[in-house]
Write a protein that holds these residues in place. Sequence first.
Motif, mmCIF file in Angstrom:
data_model
loop_
_atom_site.group_PDB
_atom_site.id
_atom_site.type_symbol
_atom_site.label_atom_id
_atom_site.label_comp_id
_atom_site.label_asym_id
_atom_site.label_seq_id
_atom_site.Cartn_x
_atom_site.Cartn_y
_atom_site.Cartn_z
ATOM 1 N N ILE A 136 84.619 -25.383 37.915
ATOM 2 C CA ILE A 136 83.864 -24.861 38.839
ATOM 3 C C ILE A 136 84.491 -24.280 39.750
ATOM 4 O O ILE A 136 83.857 -23.791 40.799
ATOM 5 N N PHE A 137 85.937 -24.551 40.073
ATOM 6 C CA PHE A 137 86.497 -24.329 40.914
ATOM 7 C C PHE A 137 86.515 -22.856 41.531
ATOM 8 O O PHE A 137 86.152 -22.563 42.956
ATOM 9 N N LEU A 138 86.634 -21.965 40.832
ATOM 10 C CA LEU A 138 86.633 -20.481 41.315
ATOM 11 C C LEU A 138 85.223 -20.100 41.755
ATOM 12 O O LEU A 138 85.059 -19.421 42.812
ATOM 13 N N ILE A 139 84.237 -20.477 41.081
ATOM 14 C CA ILE A 139 82.680 -20.247 41.493
ATOM 15 C C ILE A 139 82.561 -21.168 42.819
ATOM 16 O O ILE A 139 81.983 -20.442 43.894
ATOM 17 N N ALA A 140 83.127 -22.436 43.133
ATOM 18 C CA ALA A 140 82.955 -23.037 44.247
ATOM 19 C C ALA A 140 83.734 -22.489 45.266
ATOM 20 O O ALA A 140 83.225 -22.200 46.576
ATOM 21 N N LEU A 180 86.184 -30.872 43.503
ATOM 22 C CA LEU A 180 86.521 -29.746 42.639
ATOM 23 C C LEU A 180 87.102 -30.095 41.354
ATOM 24 O O LEU A 180 88.162 -30.899 41.237
ATOM 25 N N ASN A 181 86.705 -29.588 40.229
ATOM 26 C CA ASN A 181 87.215 -29.560 39.132
ATOM 27 C C ASN A 181 87.653 -28.177 38.503
ATOM 28 O O ASN A 181 87.087 -27.211 39.111
ATOM 29 N N PRO A 182 88.520 -27.947 37.513
ATOM 30 C CA PRO A 182 88.844 -26.606 37.308
ATOM 31 C C PRO A 182 88.020 -25.769 36.606
ATOM 32 O O PRO A 182 87.978 -24.587 37.016
ATOM 33 N N GLY A 220 86.826 -19.897 34.648
ATOM 34 C CA GLY A 220 86.881 -21.162 35.073
ATOM 35 C C GLY A 220 86.710 -22.103 33.590
ATOM 36 O O GLY A 220 87.492 -23.051 33.353
ATOM 37 N N TRP A 221 85.578 -21.679 33.000
ATOM 38 C CA TRP A 221 85.702 -22.287 31.807
ATOM 39 C C TRP A 221 86.492 -22.195 30.667
ATOM 40 O O TRP A 221 86.792 -23.043 29.859
ATOM 41 N N MET A 222 87.042 -20.935 30.712
ATOM 42 C CA MET A 222 88.156 -20.729 29.570
ATOM 43 C C MET A 222 89.490 -21.243 30.165
ATOM 44 O O MET A 222 90.750 -21.266 29.358
#
Length: 495
Positions: A115-119, A111-113, A217-219
Amino acid sequence: MLTKQKQPSLLEALFPIAFLIVLLVINIGIFGTDGLSGSNQMVLVISSAVAALVAVFRLKIQWETLQDGIVKSISAAMSSILILLLIGSLAGTWMLSGIVPAMIYYGLQILNPTIFLIAACIVSAIVSIATGSSWTTVATVGVALLGIGRALGFEEGLIAGAIISGAYFGDKMSPLSDTTNLAPAMAGTDLFTHIRHMAKTTVPSIIIALIIFGVIGWMSSAEGSVRQVKQISEVILERFQISGWLFIVPGVVLLMILKKVPAVPALLTGALLGGVFAIIFQPDIIVALAEEPDKGFAYQAFKSVMMALYGEISVVTSNEVVNELLITGGMAGMLNTIWLIICAMIFGGIMEESGMLKVIAEAVIRKVHSLGSLIASTAGTCMFFNITTSDQYLAILVPGRMYADIYKKRGLKGENLSRTLEDSATVTSVLVPWNTCGATQASVLGVATLTYLPYCFFNIISPFMTILFGYLNIGINYYSKEEMEEIKEKEEVAV
């Protein structure tokens, strides 16, 4: 000679609730997130005393009658209390055995920052659909995801919000969920009709929530934590024996739940297997935790596993961030939450037995005119019961009984009611600090309810979505003329 019981007025019924709300506001202002340590419990006890005074002196209800109502109310929560105790034990042995650290370790690798919240939301949803339990999901996968998210640099309230959003989406949509079976039973429809109809509002709600998590997550500026993530992974590898074999235990628990084994034996099995795997895979930690090097390993293993099952343990490493992830309270860590649940059920029992909740509900129904207002009042009633009775089951049961005939008389099929019950009662229960769900998830995750509440986007959006569909008359199922005539004929025969 016994005095005849009086019917409470609306003012009398609202007084204990108004007292509770005012006292909670004062209490939260003074104690903040520490309210679970005892002050929230005392607020509920004092409010229960006020409700009892109204019932005894104004409504002429015997104390013995109220006491029976209290016992009945607490009895209804006993299964939740047992599950909560076992979740504490499971969390303890899963930490000791390395299961949760393994989940954190492998999660950090993939996991990376961005996509983490979606994942986190999607993973929680999948597990919750498979198990039918948001509680089990949060206590197992959720705890691991929280550790990963902290390592990635996200705020704990935001991480918990993503986990809870996914877990409650899965809980709603799973045919194995108790609330998903309870709602259609109260509304007079079948399970799969209810799930299909519920998808019309639930799927848009989770999509909006995922978009919000994606944008956050993107921001996010959490990219700077990549170096820290590497350090955490190395520390976990140094302290624990990490192996894919550890996932046998959660796999067994998942299989048991899929086979419809009741939650209590499934969780107890998971907790005990966690202890066995701790002895097999983490002998060094077993010895260190026992703090009695002169004793034999059998003695040390028994002591360490028992400590993990019942009390607080911590695995100390060279990294402070990892140390925060490796603390668990065991069964004893759930006692404050259980204390809160019992106090909440005392208040709910008095309000229910005295007839005060019924009077409030009937007053709401009299204000209903349009389709939109009917659905809005149903949702509002469910949320009101989540706040006042502190139990999501009562928040489904009582409004379900209240509104069933009204929906039918207005030509609305039962799935409209069952969907509204779930869109409001099930998902908002976790947002109330003194509700059994809110108290439990705050205790399990170690994140205060008011801290994660603003980030539970799915849970916040769901009731508004079902109300919007009502006012726009979208996705509403009506009885045909022939079906309405059959219903009238059956009612006339019954009379």
